[in-house]
Write a protein that holds these residues in place. Structure first.
Motif, PDB file in Angstrom:
ATOM      1  N   THR B   5       0.940  -1.031  -0.070  1.00 33.18           N
ATOM      2  CA  THR B   5      -0.171  -0.030   0.171  1.00 33.18           C
ATOM      3  C   THR B   5       0.966   1.200  -0.054  1.00 33.18           C
ATOM      4  OG1 THR B   5      -1.511  -1.259   1.486  1.00 33.18           O
ATOM      5  CG2 THR B   5      -1.963   0.960   1.226  1.00 33.18           C
ATOM      6  N   PRO B   6       0.560   2.275  -0.733  1.00 33.93           N
ATOM      7  CA  PRO B   6       1.482   3.447  -1.016  1.00 33.93           C
ATOM      8  C   PRO B   6       1.313   4.168   0.678  1.00 33.93           C
ATOM      9  CG  PRO B   6       0.103   3.006  -2.937  1.00 33.93           C
ATOM     10  CD  PRO B   6      -0.296   2.259  -1.985  1.00 33.93           C
ATOM     11  N   ALA B   7       2.276   4.731   0.959  1.00 32.77           N
ATOM     12  CA  ALA B   7       2.427   5.665   2.017  1.00 32.77           C
ATOM     13  C   ALA B   7       1.569   7.013   1.730  1.00 32.77           C
ATOM     14  CB  ALA B   7       3.639   6.033   2.413  1.00 32.77           C
ATOM     15  N   VAL B   8       1.931   7.351   0.336  1.00 29.99           N
ATOM     16  CA  VAL B   8       0.998   8.724  -0.142  1.00 29.99           C
ATOM     17  C   VAL B   8       0.430   8.274  -1.564  1.00 29.99           C
ATOM     18  CG1 VAL B   8       1.263  11.133  -0.668  1.00 29.99           C
ATOM     19  CG2 VAL B   8       2.329  10.064   1.304  1.00 29.99           C
ATOM     20  N   GLU B   9      -0.833   8.655  -1.868  1.00 29.76           N
ATOM     21  CA  GLU B   9      -1.206   8.568  -3.388  1.00 29.76           C
ATOM     22  C   GLU B   9      -1.747   9.872  -3.540  1.00 29.76           C
ATOM     23  OE1 GLU B   9      -3.127   4.926  -4.016  1.00 29.76           O
ATOM     24  OE2 GLU B   9      -3.273   5.391  -6.028  1.00 29.76           O
ATOM     25  N   ILE B  52       0.458  21.399  -1.257  1.00 31.15           N
ATOM     26  CA  ILE B  52      -0.883  20.853  -1.118  1.00 31.15           C
ATOM     27  C   ILE B  52      -0.757  19.532  -0.183  1.00 31.15           C
ATOM     28  CG2 ILE B  52      -2.634  19.447  -2.399  1.00 31.15           C
ATOM     29  CD1 ILE B  52      -1.816  21.348  -4.806  1.00 31.15           C
ATOM     30  N   LEU B  53       0.288  18.866  -0.469  1.00 35.30           N
ATOM     31  CA  LEU B  53       0.256  17.761   0.413  1.00 35.30           C
ATOM     32  C   LEU B  53       0.722  17.932   1.844  1.00 35.30           C
ATOM     33  CD1 LEU B  53       0.403  14.516   0.626  1.00 35.30           C
ATOM     34  CD2 LEU B  53       2.961  14.651   0.132  1.00 35.30           C
ATOM     35  N   ILE B  66      -3.608   8.554   2.281  1.00 35.15           N
ATOM     36  CA  ILE B  66      -2.399   8.183   3.009  1.00 35.15           C
ATOM     37  C   ILE B  66      -2.683   6.666   3.659  1.00 35.15           C
ATOM     38  CG2 ILE B  66      -1.054   8.662   5.225  1.00 35.15           C
ATOM     39  CD1 ILE B  66      -1.143  11.184   3.160  1.00 35.15           C
ATOM     40  N   GLU B  67      -2.032   5.891   3.083  1.00 30.51           N
ATOM     41  CA  GLU B  67      -1.714   4.449   3.438  1.00 30.51           C
ATOM     42  C   GLU B  67      -3.267   3.979   3.096  1.00 30.51           C
ATOM     43  OE1 GLU B  67      -0.658   4.636   7.460  1.00 30.51           O
ATOM     44  OE2 GLU B  67       1.503   4.300   7.184  1.00 30.51           O
ATOM     45  N   PRO B  76      -1.840  22.744   7.566  1.00 31.06           N
ATOM     46  CA  PRO B  76      -0.545  22.281   8.054  1.00 31.06           C
ATOM     47  C   PRO B  76      -0.658  21.269   9.167  1.00 31.06           C
ATOM     48  CG  PRO B  76      -0.170  24.647   7.592  1.00 31.06           C
ATOM     49  CD  PRO B  76      -1.707  24.376   7.391  1.00 31.06           C
ATOM     50  N   ARG B  77      -1.898  21.664  10.121  1.00 26.16           N
ATOM     51  CA  ARG B  77      -2.275  20.863  11.133  1.00 26.16           C
ATOM     52  C   ARG B  77      -2.643  19.484  10.739  1.00 26.16           C
ATOM     53  NH1 ARG B  77      -2.871  22.475  16.641  1.00 26.16           N
ATOM     54  NH2 ARG B  77      -2.303  24.583  16.309  1.00 26.16           N
ATOM     55  N   ASP B  78      -3.657  19.367   9.863  1.00 19.14           N
ATOM     56  CA  ASP B  78      -4.146  18.111   9.285  1.00 19.14           C
ATOM     57  C   ASP B  78      -2.834  17.130   8.849  1.00 19.14           C
ATOM     58  OD1 ASP B  78      -6.702  19.260   9.524  1.00 19.14           O
ATOM     59  OD2 ASP B  78      -6.949  19.700   7.655  1.00 19.14           O
ATOM     60  N   ALA B  79      -1.914  17.935   8.036  1.00 18.31           N
ATOM     61  CA  ALA B  79      -1.025  16.905   7.263  1.00 18.31           C
ATOM     62  C   ALA B  79      -0.332  16.436   8.577  1.00 18.31           C
ATOM     63  CB  ALA B  79      -0.200  17.940   6.340  1.00 18.31           C
ATOM     64  N   LYS B  80       0.427  17.206   9.549  1.00 21.32           N
ATOM     65  CA  LYS B  80       0.921  16.916  10.467  1.00 21.32           C
ATOM     66  C   LYS B  80       0.390  15.768  11.377  1.00 21.32           C
ATOM     67  CE  LYS B  80       3.046  21.221  11.234  1.00 21.32           C
ATOM     68  NZ  LYS B  80       4.389  21.080  10.966  1.00 21.32           N
ATOM     69  N   ALA B  81      -0.995  15.764  11.603  1.00 16.31           N
ATOM     70  CA  ALA B  81      -1.691  14.726  11.973  1.00 16.31           C
ATOM     71  C   ALA B  81      -1.606  13.510  11.132  1.00 16.31           C
ATOM     72  CB  ALA B  81      -3.272  15.132  12.348  1.00 16.31           C
ATOM     73  N   TRP B  82      -1.461  13.403  10.141  1.00 15.42           N
ATOM     74  CA  TRP B  82      -1.254  12.220   9.354  1.00 15.42           C
ATOM     75  C   TRP B  82       0.124  11.708   9.071  1.00 15.42           C
ATOM     76  CZ3 TRP B  82      -4.961   9.154   7.397  1.00 15.42           C
ATOM     77  CH2 TRP B  82      -6.320   9.572   7.147  1.00 15.42           C
ATOM     78  N   GLY B  83       1.009  12.634  10.160  1.00 14.15           N
ATOM     79  CA  GLY B  83       2.361  12.136  10.306  1.00 14.15           C
ATOM     80  C   GLY B  83       3.415  12.594   8.894  1.00 14.15           C
TER      81      GLY B  83
END
Ligand SMILES: Nc1ncnc2c1ncn2[C@@H]1O[C@H](COP(=O)(O)OP(=O)(O)O)[C@@H](O)[C@H]1O
Ligand SMILES: [Mg+2]
Lengths: 404, 260
Positions: B5-9, B52-53, B66-67, B76-83
């Motif tokens: 499974t890709p980490a990011v798609e 964007i990512l 994500i996964e 940015p907060r959302d992205a950090k929450a996804w690691g």
């Protein structure tokens, strides 16, 4: 480079500053303040440094100084607030209106209800300006210039231009009261204890993590200096007696408010996330945004905070006059901004301290007070103050350039 | 062997600024434990795509997984929450703050009473900076007083401190000397060995071939080609970057009309 740094007087002062963890800029402001005091004391034949004048100087400084602590945060976050004087008049009238028209004059609850309403209104209206600035992205200069015109006019609507007077007598203690000799010593002892506790707490938490700490001798000298200054302050405030009495007045209530508020503001600026975000946002707004900081809320919060401080300023000013005239607080915003800037707050944002603003306010007020004592008429006084403000901004620009 | 499974798609991402179409119908796939080189000349839309990512820009269209799970990244907060941690091209440091304050900016350690725990943050900062630059000891000056390489290290430390699963690096070595570049290269290898997925934007083809497992090329905001590094040589890659011409001789969509 290292050799150049270590020689010469300025290098020596800088090193002393590093050892004591003091800002050289702050030290030079204190130096300027002492010079001004000595000059005016000599020029006024000893009047300037008399307990009576110092007591009055402290009271005169309090309103500008306490609002200036809020202005520091506003300017650090790249804003400006021009509405202070006007909002102060509005809040003062609002408080007076509640004490005299809404609630019974001299009613047992009138004083504290009006105080709460003023604080809430200050935070609300200051915050409202902040929300417009942050969420609609309108420059703070424009929004608060609007506030400058708006609030005094809104005050007029309450009173149709009539001056509200007299005010509640309990409320008036906020302006002219003092806490007496005994309580002044109690407050100062408590203050000294807090300073000592803070120094040792900081030392201890550093040592627990294995960081180097300052030599204990240096800490002790610092503590002695602080205790000495605090005791000198209490002694001076107590040395000014009530008329025809042996009893000292002690710390004036406005000054007590200033001490408490300045401590809280220093805590907010240096030890809370909100304070950290104010400084970080001022240093690089984009970085704050990308770090996930809710920058709009931070900016709006700074304006809500200064609105609340303006309410405290309104209480002290109107209580001192025992009246809430429409003309109160004129040009106050400029004095407050000048105090912050003279105290080392950079108009470019990101830089400024609460302690600096206090010293800036005291320095400005000392100049004004001293000029009155030696008989300078009021117009030249204002011209001198204008010169000092521009000089302070120029110094800041040189200082900022040097740091690059 | 089934594909992991890709980490990011990122699927069919669109982003425009006014009339400028910075990113159009762009796809990007990143697998766990790999380094993906993202290539393209100036203005190709690389920074916009990764912003964007990382939540810096909201996207106008497209989907991010994500996964395998749909991730609605808006801030940015959302992205950090996804690691997802990002090292931006301009580093995005608060110049007036010291190193620990920058490393923890937005995610401060606080004491029981809600006050900033400066000592704890400095302690942690010393540990993470040791991994990057053992000689660094300037933890009290504002980062505006640090050298380019030191500032870069602070920006990287920001991502290491928070156990990222996915790290985005926008030109991480552009401002660095050869020694520091080597340091960053070693760091990327270490992170990869820990199973972290990395997107690296770089102009230095030597670095890209040295460090990447796969590369994705974009031009004019569009996807040109994605594949293993050993399938192509530097010449092929340059042709893709400059002309949008793939190794098999075909052109990326939207390119041919421009060149004729
Ligand atoms: N914030 C922005 N506002 C307007 N246009 C932008 C912005 N960011 C990027 N662009 C434009 O989008 C295009 C892609 O830019 P960018 O993503 O920075 O490319 P790269 O990182 O590949 O050099 C360029 O034409 C650029 O001018
Ligand atoms: Mg770029």
């Amino acid at each position: 480079m290292a050799v150049q740094e270590s020689i010469g007087f300025s290098g020596g002062v800088r090193r002393l500053g590093t050892v004591l963890e003091l800002d050289t800029r702050l030290l030079s402001m204190v130096g300027a303040l002492i010079a001004i005091w000595i000059f005016f004391d000599l020029a006024s034949g000893g009047l300037f440094l008399s307990p009576r004048n110092l007591w009055n100087l402290a009271v005169q400084t309090s309103v500008v100084a306490l609002i200036a602590t809020g202005m520091v945060l506003v300017i650090v976050s790249r804003g400006i607030d021009l509405s202070i004087g006007s909002l102060l008049a509005f809040l003062g009238i609002l408080g007076g209106f509640i004490q005299t028209e809404v609630l019974p004059l001299e009613g047992p609850h009138s004083w504290w209800i009006s105080i709460l309403v003023m604080l809430a209104a200050g935070a609300l209206f200051g915050g409202l300006q902040g929300v417009i600035i942050a969420f609609l992205s309108i420059p703070s200069f424009v929004v608060t210039l609007g506030g400058l015109m708006f609030w005094r006019a809104a005050g007029w609507l309450f009173t149709q231009g009539r001056t509200i007077t007299p005010l509640d007598s309990t409320y008036s203690i906020l302006g002219g009261g003092s806490i007496g000799e005994f309580w002044s010593w109690v407050v100062c002892a408590a203050g000294a204890l807090i300073v000592v506790a803070f120094i040792f707490w900081k030392r201890n938490s550093r040592r627990q993590l294995g960081f180097p700490v300052k030599p204990i001798g240096v800490e002790l000298v610092m503590i002695l200096v602080w205790i000495g200054l605090i005791a000198l302050f209490a002694q001076t405030m107590n040395a000014y007696n009530f008329p025809r009495s042996e009893l000292g007045r002690g710390i004036p209530v406005p000054v007590l408010l200033l001490i408490i508020i300045a401590s809280v503001m220093a805590y907010i600026a240096n030890m809370t996330k909100f304070g950290r975000y104010i400084y970080g946002y001022g240093g690089n707004p984009e970085a704050a945004e990308l770090s996930g900081v809710n920058t709009k809320r931070v900016v709006a919060g700074a304006f809500a905070l200064i609105g609340m401080l303006t309410a405290v300023g309104a209480m002290i000013s109107t209580a001192r006059l025992n009246a809430a005239p429409l003309s109160i607080g004129q040009l106050l915003e400029l004095q407050v901004i000048a105090a912050a800037v003279i105290g080392g707050t950079s108009l470019a944002g990101g830089v400024g301290t609460i302690l600096g603003a206090l010293i800036g306010a005291l320095l400005m007020q000392s100049l004004q007070n001293g000029m009155v004592l030696i008989g300078v008429p009021s117009s030249p006084q204002q011209m001198v103050m204008a010169g000092v403000l521009i000089f302070a901004v120029w110094l800041d620009m040189i200082y900022q350039k040097k740091r690059r | 062997m089934p594909e992991p499974t890709p980490a990011v798609e990122m699927r069919s991402i669109f982003k425009h600024f006014g009339g400028v179409h910075a990113v159009e119908d762009m796809d990007l796939t990143l697998y766990p434990g790999e380094v993906l080189g993202l290539l393209g000349h100036n203005g190709a839309g690389k920074s916009t795509l990764i912003k964007i990512l990382s939540g810096a820009y909201p996207r106008d269209g497209g989907e991010i997984l994500i996964e395998g799970k749909s991730a609605d990244i808006q801030t940015p907060r959302d992205a950090k929450a996804w690691g997802i941690e990002t090292i931006y091209q301009n580093l995005a440091l608060a110049d007036n703050l010291a190193t620990p304050a920058n490393i923890f900016f937005g995610r401060e350690i606080t004491t029981r009473f809600g006050a900033l725990d400066e000592a704890a943050m400095e302690h942690a900062s010393i540990r993470v900076m040791k991994r990057l630059n053992p000689n660094f000891d300037n933890f009290h000056d504002a980062v505006s007083n640090l050298s380019g390489g030191q500032r870069q290290a602070v920006a990287i430390a920001r991502t290491l401190q928070f156990n990222a699963k996915i790290i985005i690096m926008d030109e991480p070595t552009a401002a660095l000397g050869p020694h520091e570049t080597q340091m960053v290269a070693d760091l990327i290898r270490n992170l990869k060995a820990e199973g972290i997925a990395i997107v690296m934007i770089s102009h230095d083809l030597h670095d890209v071939f040295d460090l990447s497992d796969r590369i994705t090329v974009m031009k004019n905001g569009r996807h040109v080609w994605t594949g293993d590094v050993d399938q192509v040589d530097k010449d092929d890659v340059l042709q893709m970057i400059i002309l949008g011409r793939r190794p098999d001789g075909s052109y990326a969509p939207g390119i041919l009309s421009e060149n004729t």
